[in-house]
Structures are given as structure tokens and as C-alpha cells.
Design an enzyme around this catalytic site. Structure first.
Site, PDB file in Angstrom:
ATOM      1  N   ASP A  90      14.707  66.616  28.934  1.00 48.49           N
ATOM      2  CA  ASP A  90      13.824  67.645  29.346  1.00 48.49           C
ATOM      3  C   ASP A  90      12.682  67.691  28.289  1.00 48.49           C
ATOM      4  OD1 ASP A  90      14.601  69.108  27.721  1.00 48.49           O
ATOM      5  OD2 ASP A  90      15.147  70.968  28.879  1.00 48.49           O
ATOM      6  N   SER A  91      11.507  68.350  28.539  1.00 52.55           N
ATOM      7  CA  SER A  91      10.414  68.382  27.573  1.00 52.55           C
ATOM      8  C   SER A  91      10.408  69.489  26.505  1.00 52.55           C
ATOM      9  CB  SER A  91       9.117  68.520  28.387  1.00 52.55           C
ATOM     10  OG  SER A  91       9.057  69.625  29.253  1.00 52.55           O
ATOM     11  N   GLY A  92      11.078  70.623  26.639  1.00 50.17           N
ATOM     12  CA  GLY A  92      11.006  71.387  25.733  1.00 50.17           C
ATOM     13  C   GLY A  92      10.227  72.867  26.389  1.00 50.17           C
ATOM     14  N   GLY A  93       9.650  72.445  27.618  1.00 51.80           N
ATOM     15  CA  GLY A  93       8.952  73.450  28.477  1.00 51.80           C
ATOM     16  C   GLY A  93       9.708  74.710  28.564  1.00 51.80           C
ATOM     17  N   PHE A  94      11.113  74.481  29.022  1.00 56.68           N
ATOM     18  CA  PHE A  94      11.862  75.638  29.285  1.00 56.68           C
ATOM     19  C   PHE A  94      12.063  76.731  28.207  1.00 56.68           C
ATOM     20  CE2 PHE A  94      16.197  77.565  29.614  1.00 56.68           C
ATOM     21  CZ  PHE A  94      15.834  78.367  30.835  1.00 56.68           C
ATOM     22  N   ASP A 167       5.691  71.166  30.063  1.00 57.01           N
ATOM     23  CA  ASP A 167       5.078  72.333  30.844  1.00 57.01           C
ATOM     24  C   ASP A 167       5.445  73.677  30.150  1.00 57.01           C
ATOM     25  OD1 ASP A 167       7.740  72.214  31.127  1.00 57.01           O
ATOM     26  OD2 ASP A 167       7.678  73.249  33.006  1.00 57.01           O
ATOM     27  N   GLN A 210       4.863  74.053  38.845  1.00 53.65           N
ATOM     28  CA  GLN A 210       5.140  75.528  38.527  1.00 53.65           C
ATOM     29  C   GLN A 210       4.424  76.513  39.424  1.00 53.65           C
ATOM     30  OE1 GLN A 210       6.954  76.657  36.251  1.00 53.65           O
ATOM     31  NE2 GLN A 210       7.694  74.870  34.870  1.00 53.65           N
ATOM     32  N   GLY A 237      10.586  76.475  36.735  1.00 51.04           N
ATOM     33  CA  GLY A 237       9.970  77.929  36.657  1.00 51.04           C
ATOM     34  C   GLY A 237      10.897  78.877  37.341  1.00 51.04           C
ATOM     35  N   ASP A 290      20.076  69.962  37.654  1.00 51.78           N
ATOM     36  CA  ASP A 290      20.992  70.145  36.307  1.00 51.78           C
ATOM     37  C   ASP A 290      21.009  71.630  36.058  1.00 51.78           C
ATOM     38  OD1 ASP A 290      19.272  71.134  33.997  1.00 51.78           O
ATOM     39  OD2 ASP A 290      17.928  70.387  35.674  1.00 51.78           O
ATOM     40  N   CYS A 328      40.970  72.573  45.517  1.00 50.00           N
ATOM     41  CA  CYS A 328      40.594  71.591  44.628  1.00 50.00           C
ATOM     42  C   CYS A 328      41.612  70.360  44.361  1.00 50.00           C
ATOM     43  CB  CYS A 328      40.208  72.433  43.302  1.00 50.00           C
ATOM     44  SG  CYS A 328      39.424  71.074  41.959  1.00 50.00           S
ATOM     45  N   CYS A 330      41.401  68.673  41.457  1.00 44.37           N
ATOM     46  CA  CYS A 330      41.134  67.888  40.158  1.00 44.37           C
ATOM     47  C   CYS A 330      42.467  67.907  39.333  1.00 44.37           C
ATOM     48  CB  CYS A 330      40.106  68.744  39.265  1.00 44.37           C
ATOM     49  SG  CYS A 330      40.805  70.183  38.779  1.00 44.37           S
ATOM     50  N   CYS A 333      43.695  71.539  38.441  1.00 44.69           N
ATOM     51  CA  CYS A 333      44.492  72.326  39.652  1.00 44.69           C
ATOM     52  C   CYS A 333      45.638  71.359  40.315  1.00 44.69           C
ATOM     53  CB  CYS A 333      43.377  72.493  40.860  1.00 44.69           C
ATOM     54  SG  CYS A 333      41.977  73.463  40.292  1.00 44.69           S
ATOM     55  N   HIS A 359      37.719  71.297  35.236  1.00 42.37           N
ATOM     56  CA  HIS A 359      37.479  71.865  36.810  1.00 42.37           C
ATOM     57  C   HIS A 359      36.349  72.263  37.233  1.00 42.37           C
ATOM     58  CE1 HIS A 359      38.436  74.431  40.223  1.00 42.37           C
ATOM     59  NE2 HIS A 359      37.446  75.368  39.838  1.00 42.37           N
TER      60      HIS A 359
END
Ligand code: ZN
Length: 387
Positions: A90-94, A167, A210, A237, A290, A328, A330, A333, A359
Site C-alpha cells: 500500500d502507499s502509506g495513505g491509510f 492518497d 475516495q 477510505g 486485505d 472447519c 483446518c 480444528c 485457524h
């Protein structure tokens, strides 16, 4: 090298394949987050084995102390981490939001009524200017400046397959006037981000929609980023409405945004990972997600299950012979009880986090697998949780 194919459509839902130089990603897909270059509590190989095709890393965590320059010297993220899987950064905008307004106003990106009071004691750690953002570094308080060009240059050094435009992720509490002004800035930054990547062939960029909780701004943003030559699009956003029904606001905005975005390009919903939200978003045409939920919840003793979240901390789990989730399949489980994981959590054993992480990631990745299979078979996913 890079290609996005849509194999099957069901309403607005799409079953696709995203090709990158480091492998293909079956979509709809969940992208586990390995913030600083590691999944917290699981190896990349184990995560790949339970269904992950691609991983997300956060540029900001490689930026404050110029770690991205070291990564470049070490041959890029793939070599540094010694993994041959597709990677996104990601770009760092968050962090513009999470360290700024989000921290100051005590709110997440999806507004909840109980949150969202501006604390007078808290001074924002972020100054947003027309051409840049200046942060106080969370590690040492040093001032750190990010511009669209410097974010993209850092992402070029990291060398992920898919990168994001820089952004401003705004607060759900921001006014219409602020969102409008911010959107104009984000649009300019989108163009500058693309320019900073020009001539690079081994990385592709997603532009970001956005506009906050306002449908007209979201549509304007979707039309604008669609007009630029991005490989794909992120929907970023915040969301929320005055009645407190933030999810309804999020879904209706998503519907109008995906109606505008080019149908043949991939769409990534940034930072969204609640199972119900994933299903609702796939129904509205989202291809990638994500979120830190599976790994963060695990560190807080919480399992995602087909019956909702379960926190194994309470004493009544001490002699439970049930698995975390009876539906589940996995490793955890199949082999361990809630009682054992409760015991490890109480003893502060790292293994408790490892088991819950395994899990939770399996659970989300398996959800994506089942969603893909249903779309392929032409079966509705509307009632996924009631199947
Ligand atoms: Zn499980």
C-alpha cells in the site's frame, strides 16, 4: 506478464484470475497482511499452503527509517523475504488517517456510533499539505514527509508486483467540504503517482477511489480514477451515515462505485475483512480484499468461526472438548480443543497465537475458496451464511 481475466460472472460477482510475474491469484481473493515483512504468527509457506496466493505489506513501515532503501540493496522484498509469491504494497495513505484523524477522533474507518469523539487532549500526528503529508514517526517522533513521488519511489525500492497510488484516507467524521477538498488533492496525487511509476514494467499500480460517505463524491472519484491508466482500482477510505448505519452506507456506495469502474479491471477493497462484508462486497463486484482481522484477532484470543467470533479467554472454555469451529477442516480444528487453546492463551504461550492465526487465516481463505466455487457453479452466494 500482468493480466486480469474474468472467467465467470454471476450478477455483479466475478470469478477471475490475476496474473503477475510471481504467480497467479484466483479471485475473489483475500490478501493476508504481513505489515513489516512477516505474517504475525505464521510462515508465508504455511499460509500459501492453506490457500493464500498473494500478501500485502505496508510501505509506511519501511519508510520512516528508510528501510525501503535497505530492502532495495538486498534485492527487493521477494529476495529479502526469500519468497516467490505475488506481493502488494500500500502507499502509506491509510496511515494519514490512522495516525492522524483516526487517532485524534478515536474512530475506525467504518464509523460506529459509540466512537468518534474528538479529544481536546490529542494533537494530530499528521499535517496534510497540498503536496505532501508530514507525520511524527510512531517510533521516535521524528518528522517524516511523504509525497506521492516519495511513496512510489519507496514502493519501487520494495519491488512488490502490485502497488497503490498515494492518497488521503479520510475520517468518517470529516465534513462534506473537507472530503471534497481532499478528493481533489487525492486526484492530483493519483496523477503524480502514475507519473512516478512511468517506464516501470515489472510493477503495476492500482488507483484509489475516495470520497468518504458521500455518494456523489464517490461517483466523481470513481469516474476520475477510471479515466487514468491504472491497472486496477482500490476502494479506500471511510464509511458511515448520520443514522449510524455505516454498513448500509458502505454497501450502497460500493454498488455505485463498481457500476462506474471499468468492468475488465480488478477491484480491491482496502482494509475490509469481516466475513459478512466480504460476501456482500463480492456480490457488488469486488475481486480482492486485505485486512489484519485474522491475525489481529488471533493475538486477542479470538477465532473467526461459522457461528461468529469466539474469544477463548473466558474460564468456561477450560474443559471444552469442542474444536474452535466444528465446520472447519483446518489443522487446528482437526487436532486441538478449545480447552487446550484456552489453556495456552492463559499461560501466555506464543503457540496460542500461532494456532488461532492458523485457524483464522484458513477460515477466511477457505471462505474465498467456497465463494469462488459457488460463482463457478453459478450458485448464488446471497445466503452464504445460511447454507
Ligand atoms: Zn479451524
Amino acid at each position: 506478464m500482468f493480466k486480469f481475466e474474468i472467467k465467470k460472472e454471476l450478477g455483479k460477482a466475478r470469478r477471475g484470475v490475476l496474473h503477475t510475474p510471481h504467480g497467479k491469484i484466483d479471485t475473489p481473493a483475500f490478501v493476508p497482511v504481513a505489515t513489516c515483512g512477516a505474517l504475525k504468527g505464521m510462515s508465508f509457506k504455511d499460509c500459501k499452503d492453506v490457500g493464500a496466493d498473494i500478501f500485502m505489506m505496508n510501505t509506511f513501515h519501511f519508510y520512516c527509517r528508510d528501510e525501503h532503501k535497505i530492502v532495495k540493496k538486498m534485492g527487493g522484498l521477494h529476495k529479502f523475504l526469500n519468497i516467490d509469491y505475488p506481493i502488494m504494497t500500500d502507499s502509506g495513505g491509510f496511515q494519514v488517517f490512522s495516525l492522524g484523524a483516526g487517532w485524534q477522533e478515536k474512530t475506525g474507518k467504518i464509523y460506529k456510533e459509540k466512537e468518534g469523539k474528538v479529544s481536546n487532549k490529542k494533537k494530530s500526528n499528521v499535517i496534510i499539505k497540498e503536496d505532501s503529508v508530514v507525520f511524527s514517526s510512531p517510533t521516535d517522533g521524528k518528522k517524516v514527509k511523504i509525497t506521492p513521488k516519495s511513496s512510489i519511489n519507496a514502493q519501487k525500492n520494495l519491488g512488490a508486483d502490485i502497488i497503490f497510488a498515494f492518497d488521503e484516507c479520510t475520517s468518517p467524521l470529516a465534513s462534506y467540504e473537507y472530503q471534497k477538498k481532499s478528493l481533489k488533492r487525492t486526484n492530483r496525487w493519483a496523477e503524480q503517482s502514475l507519473e512516478a511509476l512511468s517506464g516501470v514494467r515489472k510493477q503495476k499500480m492500482f488507483g484509489i477511489v475516495q470520497g468518504g460517505r458521500f455518494a456523489d463524491l464517490r461517483k466523481e472519484s470513481a469516474r476520475y480514477v477510471s479515466s487514468l491508466p491504472f491497472f486496477g482500482f482500490g476502494i479506500g477510505g471511510s464509511f458511515g451515515d448520520s443514522f449510524g448505519d455505516s454498513k448500509k452506507n458502505m454497501y450502497s456506495i460500493l454498488d455505485s462505485v463498481t457500476d462506474i469502474l471499468p468492468s475488465k479491471k480488478p477491484r480491491h477493497f482496502l482494509g475490509i475483512g469481516e466475513p459478512q462484508d466480504i460476501v456482500e462486497s463480492v456480490l457488488r463486484g469486488v475481486d480482492l480484499f486485505d485486512c489484519v482481522i485474522p491475525t489481529r484477532f488471533a493475538r486477542h484470543n479470538t477465532a473467526l468461526t461459522s457461528e461468529g467470533r469466539i474469544n477463548v479467554w473466558p474460564v468456561f472454555f477450560k474443559d471444552s472438548k469442542k474444536p474452535l469451529d466444528k465446520r472447519c477442516s483446518c489443522f487446528v480444528c482437526k487436532n486441538h480443543t478449545r480447552g487446550y487453546i484456552h489453556h495456552l492463551a492463559r499461560k501466555k504461550e506464543i503457540y496460542a497465537i500461532m494456532l488461532l492465526t492458523h485457524h483464522n487465516l484458513f477460515f477466511i481463505l477457505n471462505l474465498m475458496k467456497e465463494i469462488r466455487a459457488l460463482i463457478e457453479k453459478g450458485k448464488s452466494i446471497d445466503n452464504y451464511f445460511n447454507l
